[in-house]
Scaffold this active site. Structure first.
Site, PDB file in Angstrom:
ATOM      1  N   ASP A 157       0.857  -1.189   0.000  1.00 39.95           N
ATOM      2  CA  ASP A 157       0.000   0.000   0.000  1.00 39.95           C
ATOM      3  C   ASP A 157       0.890   1.234   0.000  1.00 39.95           C
ATOM      4  O   ASP A 157       1.728   1.401   0.893  1.00 39.95           O
ATOM      5  CB  ASP A 157      -0.872   0.035   1.262  1.00 39.95           C
ATOM      6  CG  ASP A 157      -1.935  -1.060   1.263  1.00 39.95           C
ATOM      7  OD1 ASP A 157      -2.097  -1.742   0.236  1.00 39.95           O
ATOM      8  OD2 ASP A 157      -2.598  -1.220   2.308  1.00 39.95           O
ATOM      9  N   LYS A 212      -6.065  -7.853   1.393  1.00 35.08           N
ATOM     10  CA  LYS A 212      -6.903  -8.556   2.379  1.00 35.08           C
ATOM     11  C   LYS A 212      -6.282  -9.871   2.832  1.00 35.08           C
ATOM     12  O   LYS A 212      -6.329 -10.204   4.016  1.00 35.08           O
ATOM     13  CB  LYS A 212      -8.289  -8.823   1.797  1.00 35.08           C
ATOM     14  CG  LYS A 212      -9.131  -7.576   1.666  1.00 35.08           C
ATOM     15  CD  LYS A 212     -10.520  -7.895   1.168  1.00 35.08           C
ATOM     16  CE  LYS A 212     -11.281  -6.610   0.938  1.00 35.08           C
ATOM     17  NZ  LYS A 212     -11.440  -5.846   2.199  1.00 35.08           N
ATOM     18  N   THR A 224     -20.897  -8.306   9.434  1.00 32.53           N
ATOM     19  CA  THR A 224     -20.282  -7.276  10.284  1.00 32.53           C
ATOM     20  C   THR A 224     -20.985  -5.951  10.017  1.00 32.53           C
ATOM     21  O   THR A 224     -21.319  -5.620   8.882  1.00 32.53           O
ATOM     22  CB  THR A 224     -18.769  -7.131  10.032  1.00 32.53           C
ATOM     23  OG1 THR A 224     -18.552  -6.635   8.710  1.00 32.53           O
ATOM     24  CG2 THR A 224     -18.059  -8.475  10.204  1.00 32.53           C
ATOM     25  N   LEU A 225     -21.233  -5.189  11.109  1.00 29.99           N
ATOM     26  CA  LEU A 225     -22.070  -3.985  11.022  1.00 29.99           C
ATOM     27  C   LEU A 225     -21.330  -2.738  11.483  1.00 29.99           C
ATOM     28  O   LEU A 225     -21.935  -1.825  12.046  1.00 29.99           O
ATOM     29  CB  LEU A 225     -23.338  -4.202  11.869  1.00 29.99           C
ATOM     30  CG  LEU A 225     -24.160  -5.470  11.562  1.00 29.99           C
ATOM     31  CD1 LEU A 225     -25.251  -5.665  12.604  1.00 29.99           C
ATOM     32  CD2 LEU A 225     -24.772  -5.375  10.157  1.00 29.99           C
ATOM     33  N   GLY A 226     -20.018  -2.694  11.286  1.00 26.94           N
ATOM     34  CA  GLY A 226     -19.244  -1.523  11.688  1.00 26.94           C
ATOM     35  C   GLY A 226     -19.435  -1.218  13.156  1.00 26.94           C
ATOM     36  O   GLY A 226     -19.312  -2.099  14.008  1.00 26.94           O
ATOM     37  N   GLY A 275     -21.498  -3.513  15.512  1.00 25.17           N
ATOM     38  CA  GLY A 275     -21.123  -4.867  15.909  1.00 25.17           C
ATOM     39  C   GLY A 275     -21.324  -5.879  14.804  1.00 25.17           C
ATOM     40  O   GLY A 275     -20.919  -5.644  13.655  1.00 25.17           O
ATOM     41  N   ASP A 312     -10.645  -6.820   8.213  1.00 23.37           N
ATOM     42  CA  ASP A 312      -9.603  -7.849   8.134  1.00 23.37           C
ATOM     43  C   ASP A 312      -9.204  -8.327   9.531  1.00 23.37           C
ATOM     44  O   ASP A 312      -8.927  -9.506   9.740  1.00 23.37           O
ATOM     45  CB  ASP A 312      -8.372  -7.315   7.391  1.00 23.37           C
ATOM     46  CG  ASP A 312      -8.652  -7.091   5.909  1.00 23.37           C
ATOM     47  OD1 ASP A 312      -9.562  -7.750   5.371  1.00 23.37           O
ATOM     48  OD2 ASP A 312      -7.958  -6.255   5.287  1.00 23.37           O
ATOM     49  N   ALA A 351      -8.679  -2.542  16.202  1.00 15.79           N
ATOM     50  CA  ALA A 351      -8.008  -2.084  14.979  1.00 15.79           C
ATOM     51  C   ALA A 351      -8.407  -0.658  14.611  1.00 15.79           C
ATOM     52  O   ALA A 351      -7.643   0.055  13.960  1.00 15.79           O
ATOM     53  CB  ALA A 351      -8.307  -3.031  13.813  1.00 15.79           C
TER      54      ALA A 351
HETATM   55  P1  ADP Z   1     -15.623  -3.644   6.876  1.00 12.53           P
HETATM   56  O1  ADP Z   1     -14.465  -2.715   7.064  1.00 12.53           O
HETATM   57  O2  ADP Z   1     -15.252  -4.919   6.206  1.00 12.53           O
HETATM   58  O3  ADP Z   1     -16.861  -2.991   6.331  1.00 12.53           O
HETATM   59  P2  ADP Z   1     -16.803  -3.387   9.510  1.00 12.53           P
HETATM   60  O4  ADP Z   1     -16.728  -1.916   9.370  1.00 12.53           O
HETATM   61  O5  ADP Z   1     -18.144  -4.023   9.620  1.00 12.53           O
HETATM   62  O6  ADP Z   1     -15.981  -4.140   8.373  1.00 12.53           O
HETATM   63  O7  ADP Z   1     -15.935  -3.759  10.814  1.00 12.53           O
HETATM   64  C1  ADP Z   1     -15.676  -5.084  11.217  1.00 12.53           C
HETATM   65  C2  ADP Z   1     -15.937  -5.235  12.700  1.00 12.53           C
HETATM   66  O8  ADP Z   1     -15.074  -4.351  13.428  1.00 12.53           O
HETATM   67  C3  ADP Z   1     -17.357  -4.890  13.124  1.00 12.53           C
HETATM   68  O9  ADP Z   1     -18.167  -6.057  13.097  1.00 12.53           O
HETATM   69  C4  ADP Z   1     -17.176  -4.364  14.543  1.00 12.53           C
HETATM   70  O10 ADP Z   1     -17.238  -5.427  15.463  1.00 12.53           O
HETATM   71  C5  ADP Z   1     -15.765  -3.779  14.517  1.00 12.53           C
HETATM   72  N1  ADP Z   1     -15.850  -2.314  14.326  1.00 12.53           N
HETATM   73  C6  ADP Z   1     -15.748  -1.627  13.157  1.00 12.53           C
HETATM   74  N2  ADP Z   1     -15.897  -0.291  13.358  1.00 12.53           N
HETATM   75  C7  ADP Z   1     -16.088  -0.133  14.687  1.00 12.53           C
HETATM   76  C8  ADP Z   1     -16.295   1.000  15.544  1.00 12.53           C
HETATM   77  N3  ADP Z   1     -16.365   2.257  15.058  1.00 12.53           N
HETATM   78  N4  ADP Z   1     -16.453   0.777  16.879  1.00 12.53           N
HETATM   79  C9  ADP Z   1     -16.401  -0.475  17.400  1.00 12.53           C
HETATM   80  N5  ADP Z   1     -16.209  -1.579  16.639  1.00 12.53           N
HETATM   81  C10 ADP Z   1     -16.059  -1.423  15.310  1.00 12.53           C
END
Ligand code: ADP
Length: 302
Positions: free
Chosen positions: A11, A38, A218-220, A223, A250, A280
């Protein structure tokens, strides 16, 4: 053991005062070169949690390939299964980030697009019934399918992170999904794969109909949810002060795979994934932000 078959990139990131418009030249900070892709991120995520990890990938015979090797070696990921493709460039992601954290990314897949069945010659010997085989969609679909079939034949657990998911979804995804035991997708990927807009648990359960025994969405910051033969469950996110969400997905997948390889039940493995994803986001970068085992354990115990 975790075995990852996937992409390895270098990257190249630059911070800029604003994203360039077409035809515009913008002066940025010094370029930062970091290992990415990834496949590589997920392999390092699993390895940092102390689980034996193998990584099948293709790099070019160039300087960036040397950088990718050095980074993996430093993490304790063996280099035995890396294929060097002659006369081809190592995969590169060109990342430009503005002060608000908005980015534009161009990926040149290079050698990742040449990861062929032949590079999987050593895969069957790396697989057994205790293996979690981890796949994503940054390598040729035929190679992904061949890897999944090797996994099935060996009795390994095949985990597909269906990312990045092309839009529209390719017709042959249905063939791949029938070889998958655990499907992991984010919100957008779940909506596109299912073609439905039901609530997340219902969607996860519906996606099991495509073949996977277990589905995780996964829902950011919300959760995650999962569905398996016993039903569905929701997992709240761990509250954190997020500074950079790059690599959260990842980190989640690597931790989920490592936990399943250690024999944890799916629900506990998903919780570990959520903790690793949350951690992360608290640090800049992708691979550099991935938690170690002690960090993850103490985070989950407080
Ligand atoms: P992607 O980047 O593949 O879209 P997500 O954003 O869903 O993946 O993030 C993966 C996981 O990381 C989520 O299921 C959640 O548990 C954790 N996560 C992501 N963003 C946050 C956040 N702002 N606060 C707490 N946990 C997070």
């Amino acid at each position: 053991r975790v075995v990852v078959v996937g992409s390895a990139n270098l990257d190249l990131g630059v911070a800029v005062p604003h994203l360039p418009a077409p035809g515009e030249t913008v002066l940025g900070d010094d370029v930062a070169a970091r290992p990415g892709g990834k496949g590589s991120n997920q392999a390092v995520a699993a390895r940092r949690l102390g689980v034996e990890t193998r990584f099948f990938a293709a790099i070019g015979d160039d300087r960036f390939g040397d950088d990718v090797r050095a980074a993996l070696a430093a993490e304790g990921v063996p280099l035995d299964h890396l294929t060097t493709v002659e006369g081809v460039a190592t995969g590169v992601a060109l990342i430009v980030v503005d002060p608000e954290g908005e980015n534009t990314i161009v990926v040149a897949p290079g050698a990742n697009a040449r990861l062929a069945d032949g590079a999987l010659a050593g895969l069957p010997a790396a697989l057994d019934q205790g293996t979690v085989l981890v796949l994503q969609l940054e390598i040729p679909p035929a190679t992904c399918l061949a890897a999944a079939r090797h996994g099935r034949a060996a009795g390994a657990r095949v985990l597909l992170n269906a990312a990045p998911l092309p839009d529209p979804v390719p017709a042959d995804m249905t063939v791949l999904l029938r070889e998958v035991d655990v499907l992991v997708v984010n919100e957008g990927e779940a909506l596109r794969l299912s073609g439905s807009t039901a609530d997340w648990p219902t969607l996860a359960a519906a996606l099991r109909g495509l073949g996977p025994d277990a589905v995780v969405i996964t829902l950011g910051a919300q959760g995650a949810v999962h569905a398996d033969a016993t039903g569905t469950a929701t997992h709240p996110a761990y509250p954190v002060d997020a500074v950079d969400t790059t690599g959260a997905g990842d980190s989640f997948v690597g931790a989920l795979a490592a936990s399943l390889a250690e024999g944890l039940p799916l629900a506990e493995a998903v919780r570990r994934g959520c903790a690793a994803g949350a951690l992360a986001t608290t640090r800049m970068g992708a691979q550099s932000a991935l938690p170690t085992r002690p960090e993850l354990d103490s985070f989950q115990n407080t």
